[in-house]
Design an enzyme around this catalytic site. Structure first.
Site, short mmCIF file in Angstrom:
data_model
loop_
_atom_site.label_atom_id
_atom_site.label_comp_id
_atom_site.label_asym_id
_atom_site.label_seq_id
_atom_site.Cartn_x
_atom_site.Cartn_y
_atom_site.Cartn_z
N HIS A 123 0.79 -1.23 0.00
CA HIS A 123 0.00 0.00 0.00
C HIS A 123 0.82 1.27 0.00
O HIS A 123 0.35 2.33 -0.43
CB HIS A 123 -0.97 0.00 1.19
CG HIS A 123 -0.36 0.42 2.49
ND1 HIS A 123 0.56 -0.34 3.18
CD2 HIS A 123 -0.55 1.56 3.23
CE1 HIS A 123 0.90 0.29 4.28
NE2 HIS A 123 0.26 1.44 4.35
N ASP A 124 2.07 1.22 0.45
CA ASP A 124 2.89 2.43 0.57
C ASP A 124 4.18 2.37 -0.24
O ASP A 124 5.11 3.14 0.06
CB ASP A 124 3.25 2.66 2.05
CG ASP A 124 2.30 3.64 2.74
OD1 ASP A 124 1.45 4.23 2.07
OD2 ASP A 124 2.42 3.80 3.97
N LYS A 127 6.15 5.42 -1.27
CA LYS A 127 7.00 6.21 -0.37
C LYS A 127 8.48 6.02 -0.69
O LYS A 127 9.31 6.81 -0.22
CB LYS A 127 6.71 5.83 1.09
CG LYS A 127 5.41 6.42 1.61
CD LYS A 127 5.20 6.14 3.08
CE LYS A 127 3.92 6.81 3.58
NZ LYS A 127 3.64 6.48 5.00
N HIS A 178 -5.98 6.59 2.54
CA HIS A 178 -5.89 7.91 3.17
C HIS A 178 -7.18 8.72 2.99
O HIS A 178 -7.22 9.90 3.38
CB HIS A 178 -4.71 8.70 2.59
CG HIS A 178 -3.39 8.29 3.14
ND1 HIS A 178 -3.06 8.40 4.47
CD2 HIS A 178 -2.29 7.74 2.53
CE1 HIS A 178 -1.83 7.95 4.66
NE2 HIS A 178 -1.35 7.55 3.50
#
Length: 260
Positions: A123-124, A127, A178
């Site tokens: 999911h990230d 980053k 988010h």
């Protein structure tokens, strides 16, 4: 060495020490940690190449994690990444584990929990494109820095689209975790019924993990305080049904004090 290379060299050595401690763990949580970090390293290797790690590899890397959740043998996984120096990996592994736990409590079958675990791990990944000084900034982000930070969501989606076999549910978790029920989230300001159930689950787990994660600039928040903030200050943002279910999971796992 320049500063970035020196920081990376130190981080690599710190993580190597932590990974050696995993050898003493029972087989299932040990494999879950080793396989997941291998997946994450493989993802990092594919960034910028125009390719993406096949989803089958990610799913296989999460099988031991789901097995550990099914066998109630997951605590050592959470402890195993507590001091890991790659925040994106440590946070993603905690989200993958706790999202699988939430799915387990909600009655999901093993294949569905594999999707949740895989979605949590992926999911990230955007980053990895965010500059280190912004990702690890100890103070409040400026408006410009926050815009850069928010760009990790489209970066994640762009990366996932490079793979032809990513299930739709993985995109939902990545793109909507988010978003907030009152429409104040990002990137699409979805609200209410516009938010997918998987995104509602992911948002609860992601917020809890972010509050209780150990960072280079802060100690982890106590779980009881994190849950209180989620129930009170973030009441308009998060799905109360999943907060309640998640709170029950934490009680049952002795990760939350019942007198709080």
């Amino acid at each position: 060495y320049n500063r970035a290379k020196l920081a990376q060299a130190i981080s690599t050595e710190l993580n190597r020490v932590i990974e050696t401690t995993w050898a003493a763990l029972p087989e299932t949580p040990r494999k879950a940690l080793q396989q997941s970090v291998d997946v994450f390293n493989s993802i990092a290797d594919t960034l910028g190449t125009g390719n993406a790690l096949p989803f089958t590899a990610v799913k296989m890397g999460c099988e031991s994690l789901v097995e550990a959740v099914n066998n109630n043998d997951f605590k050592s996984i959470l402890n195993g990444v507590r001091n890991y120096d790659d925040y994106t990996y440590a946070h993603s592994m905690r989200v993958a584990t706790m999202l699988s736990l939430l799915g387990h409590a909600a009655g999901f079958n093993t294949d569905e929990k594999l999707l949740l675990a895989s979605g949590g791990l992926l999911h990230d990944v955007g980053k990895m494109f965010i500059p280190h000084h912004i990702l690890n900034k100890p103070g409040r982000l400026t408006e410009d820095e926050f815009e850069i930070m928010k760009s990790h969501v489209p970066h994640t989606i762009e990366y996932l689209k490079k793979s032809s076999d990513i299930p739709h549910s993985i995109f939902i978790i990545a793109e909507q975790h988010h978003e907030k029920l009152d429409g104040t989230g990002y990137p699409h300001r979805l609200e209410g019924k516009q938010l997918n159930e998987l995104a509602r689950m992911a948002a609860v787990v992601d917020v809890f993990s972010a509050l209780t994660d150990r960072r280079i600039y802060k100690d982890p928040m106590e779980p009881e305080k994190a849950i209180t903030i989620m129930e009170d200050e973030m009441a308009a943002h998060l799905d109360h049904t999943y907060i309640k279910l998640f709170k029950t999971i934490l009680y049952d796992a002795d990760l939350l004090n019942e007198d709080e």
